[in-house]
Write an enzyme that holds these catalytic residues in place. Sequence first.
Site, PDB file in Angstrom:
ATOM      1  N   HIS A 118       0.805  -1.223   0.000  1.00 14.32           N
ATOM      2  CA  HIS A 118       0.000   0.000   0.000  1.00 14.32           C
ATOM      3  C   HIS A 118       0.838   1.272   0.000  1.00 14.32           C
ATOM      4  O   HIS A 118       0.328   2.346   0.307  1.00 14.32           O
ATOM      5  CB  HIS A 118      -0.954  -0.002   1.205  1.00 14.32           C
ATOM      6  CG  HIS A 118      -2.012  -1.068   1.120  1.00 14.32           C
ATOM      7  ND1 HIS A 118      -2.627  -1.609   2.223  1.00 14.32           N
ATOM      8  CD2 HIS A 118      -2.558  -1.698   0.057  1.00 14.32           C
ATOM      9  CE1 HIS A 118      -3.511  -2.531   1.835  1.00 14.32           C
ATOM     10  NE2 HIS A 118      -3.476  -2.603   0.523  1.00 14.32           N
ATOM     11  N   GLU A 215      -6.578 -12.266  17.558  1.00 17.56           N
ATOM     12  CA  GLU A 215      -7.951 -12.718  17.289  1.00 17.56           C
ATOM     13  C   GLU A 215      -7.966 -13.560  16.021  1.00 17.56           C
ATOM     14  O   GLU A 215      -7.087 -13.403  15.177  1.00 17.56           O
ATOM     15  CB  GLU A 215      -8.866 -11.503  17.003  1.00 17.56           C
ATOM     16  CG  GLU A 215      -8.842 -10.405  18.030  1.00 17.56           C
ATOM     17  CD  GLU A 215      -9.553 -10.782  19.297  1.00 17.56           C
ATOM     18  OE1 GLU A 215     -10.415 -11.688  19.235  1.00 17.56           O
ATOM     19  OE2 GLU A 215      -9.244 -10.190  20.347  1.00 17.56           O
TER      20      GLU A 215
END
Length: 245
Positions: A118, A215
């Site tokens: 990016h 997570e």
Amino acid sequence: MDSIKQAAELIKNSNYCIAYTGAGISVESGIPPFRGESGLWSKYNPIILDINYFKQNPFTSWSVIKEIFYDFFGEALPNDAHKGLAKLENAGYVKSVITQNIDNLHQLAGSQTIYEFHGNSHTLACTSCSCSYSIPELNFEDLPVLCPKCNGLIKPGFIFFGEGIPQYAYQKSIEEAKNADVVIVIGSTGEVVPAAYIPRMAKQNNAKIIELNTEKSMFTNSITDIFIQDKASKSMNLIIEILNI
Ligand code: NAD
């Protein structure tokens, strides 16, 4: 601990191991991710990073961009997860780091072969004359930031919503995904495309996927072989310890 040992063993026996990192690797350096409860988008409107909005509202966009990416990011330092990847590369285990991050922390940690999917916040360019600049060469006091040569609007070197992936990083990342037999995925939700296709492409070419995340992500139940659910720096330190580097 078993999964840490398995991950270390996979890395040790790999022929071509690469790393793929997301915003989560920099959380312990004090940089929040975009998503989630404490993510940047709970405080700021993502429209400031839309390329058309930026061009039409340069002052509004730049006020927030400066606060997030230049006042705040500017002071962050690499943590043990960034440093661990640099050690793994130095020791010959990791061949490259493909990162979605724009914070320059892999460079600061000492990684050498980095593909910034990016772009990067540390180089900026004029939208009129295309001249490129480093941060100290520009005046961030009067917003929007303008080109010292032609007075055109300066844009950070990371991609905005509505822009394409930098060609070189895109091509190299695809090559790396095809070459890899092991991918260490660190701190990415796997929600951002086309970046998320990179580990998926490696998996299609039979690479093993090690995932470090606090997570579960979009990768965990689909492509991950070894999931290590903990802070990236802690897991990385344990892997480095086992590999004795
Ligand atoms: P994300 O913001 O969507 O997700 C971050 C992930 O990191 C989550 O899965 C979360 O569980 C995990 N995580 C949080 N703390 C962690 C820790 N200590 N150790 C391990 N994992 C942890 O990130 P994304 O999928 O990479 O996408 C966001 C996009 O926003 C990226 O493409 C990137 O360009 C950009 N971004 C970059 C930065 C940066 O340069 N540091 C910061 C914010 C956003």
